[in-house]
Design a protein around this motif. Structure first.
Motif, PDB file in Angstrom:
ATOM      1  N   ILE A  84      36.954  49.569  36.447  1.00 40.21           N
ATOM      2  CA  ILE A  84      36.762  48.099  35.814  1.00 40.21           C
ATOM      3  C   ILE A  84      38.135  47.419  35.040  1.00 40.21           C
ATOM      4  O   ILE A  84      38.555  48.502  34.498  1.00 40.21           O
ATOM      5  N   ASP A  85      38.415  46.355  35.322  1.00 44.71           N
ATOM      6  CA  ASP A  85      39.373  45.529  34.495  1.00 44.71           C
ATOM      7  C   ASP A  85      38.463  44.319  33.939  1.00 44.71           C
ATOM      8  O   ASP A  85      38.239  43.582  34.542  1.00 44.71           O
ATOM      9  N   PRO A  86      38.461  44.201  32.586  1.00 42.53           N
ATOM     10  CA  PRO A  86      37.183  43.351  32.463  1.00 42.53           C
ATOM     11  C   PRO A  86      38.144  41.842  32.197  1.00 42.53           C
ATOM     12  O   PRO A  86      37.523  40.867  32.412  1.00 42.53           O
ATOM     13  N   VAL A  87      39.300  41.966  32.052  1.00 36.72           N
ATOM     14  CA  VAL A  87      40.066  40.710  31.914  1.00 36.72           C
ATOM     15  C   VAL A  87      41.724  41.035  32.538  1.00 36.72           C
ATOM     16  O   VAL A  87      42.438  41.595  31.782  1.00 36.72           O
ATOM     17  N   ASP A  88      41.805  40.850  33.673  1.00 33.41           N
ATOM     18  CA  ASP A  88      42.966  41.222  34.399  1.00 33.41           C
ATOM     19  C   ASP A  88      43.924  39.985  34.175  1.00 33.41           C
ATOM     20  O   ASP A  88      43.654  39.087  34.706  1.00 33.41           O
ATOM     21  N   GLY A  89      44.903  40.052  33.530  1.00 31.18           N
ATOM     22  CA  GLY A  89      45.756  39.103  33.120  1.00 31.18           C
ATOM     23  C   GLY A  89      45.424  38.605  31.671  1.00 31.18           C
ATOM     24  O   GLY A  89      45.276  37.421  31.387  1.00 31.18           O
ATOM     25  N   THR A  90      45.505  39.780  30.791  1.00 26.80           N
ATOM     26  CA  THR A  90      45.110  39.325  29.351  1.00 26.80           C
ATOM     27  C   THR A  90      46.277  38.534  28.590  1.00 26.80           C
ATOM     28  O   THR A  90      45.882  37.705  27.902  1.00 26.80           O
ATOM     29  N   THR A  91      47.321  38.835  28.971  1.00 25.19           N
ATOM     30  CA  THR A  91      48.708  37.745  28.356  1.00 25.19           C
ATOM     31  C   THR A  91      48.340  36.466  28.638  1.00 25.19           C
ATOM     32  O   THR A  91      48.361  35.509  27.897  1.00 25.19           O
ATOM     33  N   ASN A  92      47.699  36.021  29.911  1.00 20.45           N
ATOM     34  CA  ASN A  92      47.523  34.682  30.318  1.00 20.45           C
ATOM     35  C   ASN A  92      46.232  34.111  29.386  1.00 20.45           C
ATOM     36  O   ASN A  92      46.410  33.028  28.927  1.00 20.45           O
ATOM     37  N   TYR A  93      45.460  35.048  29.508  1.00 19.06           N
ATOM     38  CA  TYR A  93      44.163  34.736  28.766  1.00 19.06           C
ATOM     39  C   TYR A  93      44.456  34.371  27.186  1.00 19.06           C
ATOM     40  O   TYR A  93      43.814  33.534  26.750  1.00 19.06           O
ATOM     41  N   ALA A  94      45.092  35.081  26.517  1.00 22.23           N
ATOM     42  CA  ALA A  94      45.251  34.952  25.062  1.00 22.23           C
ATOM     43  C   ALA A  94      46.288  33.894  24.950  1.00 22.23           C
ATOM     44  O   ALA A  94      46.039  33.447  23.777  1.00 22.23           O
ATOM     45  N   HIS A  95      46.990  33.499  26.022  1.00 24.74           N
ATOM     46  CA  HIS A  95      47.702  32.230  25.558  1.00 24.74           C
ATOM     47  C   HIS A  95      47.247  30.992  26.298  1.00 24.74           C
ATOM     48  O   HIS A  95      47.859  29.879  26.213  1.00 24.74           O
ATOM     49  N   GLY A  96      46.115  30.937  26.609  1.00 23.33           N
ATOM     50  CA  GLY A  96      45.376  29.912  27.064  1.00 23.33           C
ATOM     51  C   GLY A  96      45.952  29.381  28.536  1.00 23.33           C
ATOM     52  O   GLY A  96      45.508  28.205  28.764  1.00 23.33           O
ATOM     53  N   ILE A  97      46.306  30.352  29.285  1.00 23.99           N
ATOM     54  CA  ILE A  97      46.617  30.078  30.675  1.00 23.99           C
ATOM     55  C   ILE A  97      45.524  30.321  31.451  1.00 23.99           C
ATOM     56  O   ILE A  97      45.090  31.716  31.680  1.00 23.99           O
ATOM     57  N   GLY A  98      45.190  29.484  32.472  1.00 22.52           N
ATOM     58  CA  GLY A  98      43.960  29.704  33.137  1.00 22.52           C
ATOM     59  C   GLY A  98      44.161  30.493  34.423  1.00 22.52           C
ATOM     60  O   GLY A  98      43.658  29.992  35.614  1.00 22.52           O
ATOM     61  N   TRP A  99      44.492  31.811  34.407  1.00 22.85           N
ATOM     62  CA  TRP A  99      44.873  32.381  35.354  1.00 22.85           C
ATOM     63  C   TRP A  99      44.701  33.882  35.078  1.00 22.85           C
ATOM     64  O   TRP A  99      45.580  34.660  34.581  1.00 22.85           O
ATOM     65  N   CYS A 100      43.476  34.540  35.211  1.00 24.30           N
ATOM     66  CA  CYS A 100      42.973  35.813  34.823  1.00 24.30           C
ATOM     67  C   CYS A 100      41.901  35.944  35.536  1.00 24.30           C
ATOM     68  O   CYS A 100      41.197  35.102  36.157  1.00 24.30           O
ATOM     69  N   SER A 101      41.296  37.517  35.708  1.00 29.26           N
ATOM     70  CA  SER A 101      40.109  37.359  36.305  1.00 29.26           C
ATOM     71  C   SER A 101      39.304  38.882  35.797  1.00 29.26           C
ATOM     72  O   SER A 101      39.854  39.459  34.918  1.00 29.26           O
ATOM     73  N   PHE A 102      38.142  39.056  36.393  1.00 29.88           N
ATOM     74  CA  PHE A 102      37.157  40.090  36.294  1.00 29.88           C
ATOM     75  C   PHE A 102      37.538  40.888  37.418  1.00 29.88           C
ATOM     76  O   PHE A 102      37.040  40.274  38.563  1.00 29.88           O
ATOM     77  N   SER A 103      37.636  42.076  37.559  1.00 33.78           N
ATOM     78  CA  SER A 103      37.593  42.947  38.655  1.00 33.78           C
ATOM     79  C   SER A 103      36.441  44.094  38.381  1.00 33.78           C
ATOM     80  O   SER A 103      36.600  45.037  37.571  1.00 33.78           O
ATOM     81  N   LEU A 104      35.685  44.339  39.497  1.00 37.18           N
ATOM     82  CA  LEU A 104      34.757  45.650  39.624  1.00 37.18           C
ATOM     83  C   LEU A 104      34.972  46.359  40.988  1.00 37.18           C
ATOM     84  O   LEU A 104      34.898  45.498  41.908  1.00 37.18           O
ATOM     85  N   LEU A 190      43.813  38.733  40.860  1.00 38.41           N
ATOM     86  CA  LEU A 190      43.512  37.460  41.261  1.00 38.41           C
ATOM     87  C   LEU A 190      44.703  36.932  42.532  1.00 38.41           C
ATOM     88  O   LEU A 190      44.423  36.292  43.390  1.00 38.41           O
ATOM     89  N   SER A 191      45.862  37.706  42.277  1.00 37.82           N
ATOM     90  CA  SER A 191      46.875  37.273  43.262  1.00 37.82           C
ATOM     91  C   SER A 191      46.333  38.095  44.506  1.00 37.82           C
ATOM     92  O   SER A 191      46.681  37.395  45.461  1.00 37.82           O
ATOM     93  N   LEU A 192      46.143  39.425  44.325  1.00 41.05           N
ATOM     94  CA  LEU A 192      45.826  40.053  45.772  1.00 41.05           C
ATOM     95  C   LEU A 192      44.839  39.304  46.545  1.00 41.05           C
ATOM     96  O   LEU A 192      44.772  39.228  47.696  1.00 41.05           O
ATOM     97  N   VAL A 193      43.643  38.785  45.915  1.00 39.47           N
ATOM     98  CA  VAL A 193      42.574  38.257  46.775  1.00 39.47           C
ATOM     99  C   VAL A 193      42.836  37.011  47.290  1.00 39.47           C
ATOM    100  O   VAL A 193      42.213  36.523  48.278  1.00 39.47           O
ATOM    101  N   GLN A 194      44.027  36.292  46.961  1.00 39.34           N
ATOM    102  CA  GLN A 194      44.598  35.111  47.561  1.00 39.34           C
ATOM    103  C   GLN A 194      45.014  35.391  49.166  1.00 39.34           C
ATOM    104  O   GLN A 194      44.602  34.464  49.974  1.00 39.34           O
ATOM    105  N   VAL A 195      45.313  36.544  49.405  1.00 37.84           N
ATOM    106  CA  VAL A 195      45.454  36.849  50.521  1.00 37.84           C
ATOM    107  C   VAL A 195      44.388  36.856  51.467  1.00 37.84           C
ATOM    108  O   VAL A 195      44.404  36.681  52.467  1.00 37.84           O
ATOM    109  N   ALA A 196      43.248  37.463  50.939  1.00 35.72           N
ATOM    110  CA  ALA A 196      42.187  37.517  51.625  1.00 35.72           C
ATOM    111  C   ALA A 196      41.442  36.129  51.851  1.00 35.72           C
ATOM    112  O   ALA A 196      40.868  35.885  53.094  1.00 35.72           O
ATOM    113  N   ALA A 197      41.796  35.147  50.999  1.00 33.35           N
ATOM    114  CA  ALA A 197      41.305  33.787  51.231  1.00 33.35           C
ATOM    115  C   ALA A 197      42.226  32.896  52.211  1.00 33.35           C
ATOM    116  O   ALA A 197      41.909  31.851  52.399  1.00 33.35           O
ATOM    117  N   GLY A 198      43.191  33.372  52.520  1.00 31.21           N
ATOM    118  CA  GLY A 198      44.308  32.700  53.395  1.00 31.21           C
ATOM    119  C   GLY A 198      45.143  31.793  52.754  1.00 31.21           C
ATOM    120  O   GLY A 198      45.760  31.133  53.264  1.00 31.21           O
TER     121      GLY A 198
END
Length: 259
Positions: A84-104, A190-198
């Protein structure tokens, strides 16, 4: 694996909603350092992981759990374990930048992926995969890009917290010479799954950690991407690339990162 997947998607949807809740970014009272100024945790990280762990232990009491914030709970001998990574990209989240994810994810006792789910709270997307079952985005099958070159396409990467990892600078120079557009986004999963999405032809990280990288690794490879290596040891580099560009990317990877 149907029950595990259904629960993982349900938890991802809950976590995404929890992460989206408004918070005052100027209020730093819910943010604290862990290993240093570039390694932080918020109350949301802790609340999400605590809830997810409670649900997983109730529904699958024999399974182990490894989480970013609360460590390892040993399961029964021979049982799989959740990562589990509850908020992957915590620095973005803490600064209000909309690029983070939940990973399980769910892995064998040896650490091989069985199931992966990654939620993007801001786009309202949930990526998922079960070993041997293909990859999906919001329930629809997805495939890695059909590109046969890195040139002109997106390559996503991440720093090791605040620092470049060995070989990254050489890799960036080589990619720039190929007119490959590199992006450093701030969330490994979130970066790695962008490869999955093409959306990205390739993505790379310098330090593989199962809690945030194992689920997207499975999702990307189930979407047809090539992983180099197939399953990295802890804290070692990982490259994911669309199959048509794999030969070019592998040669570049060996010349810069693995030399």
């Amino acid at each position: 694996m149907d029950r595990e997947l259904a629960l993982a998607v349900e938890l991802a949807d809950w976590a995404a909603e929890r992460i989206r809740r408004p918070r005052a970014t100027e209020d730093t009272s819910d943010v604290r350092e862990k290993a240093g100024p570039a390694d932080i945790v918020t109350a949301t990280d802790e609340a999400v992981e605590s809830y997810v762990r409670d649900v997983l232990r109730r529904e699958f009491p024999e399974y182990g759990i490894e989480g970013e914030e609360y460590g390892v709970h040993e399961g029964a001998a021979g049982a799989p374990h959740w990562v589990i990574d509850p908020v992957d990209g915590t620095t973005n989240y803490a600064h209000g930048i909309g690029w983070c994810s939940f990973s399980l994810g769910l892995a064998t006792p040896e650490g091989r992926p069985l199931l992966g789910v990654v939620a993007d709270p801001w786009r309202g997307e949930i990526f998922s995969a079960v070993k041997g079952g293909g990859a999906r985005l919001d329930g629809r099958p997805i495939r890695a890009a059909a590109h046969d070159t890195l040139t002109g396409h997106a390559f996503l990467t991440e720093w090791a917290a605040h620092a470049h990892w060995p070989g990254l600078d050489d890799l960036l120079r080589e990619l720039a010479a190929r007119h490959c557009t590199v992006r450093v986004m701030g969330s490994t999963a979130l970066s790695l799954v962008q490869v999955a999405a093409g959306r990205a032809t390739a993505a790379a990280i310098g330090e593989f950690h199962p809690v945030d990288a194992l689920p997207p690794l499975l999702i990307a490879t189930e979407a047809g991407a090539v992983a180099i290596p197939e399953l990295p040891p802890y804290d070692t580099p990982l490259l994911l690339v669309a199959p048509g560009a794999a030969e070019e990317a592998t040669a570049l990877w060996k010349r810069t990162v693995l030399r």
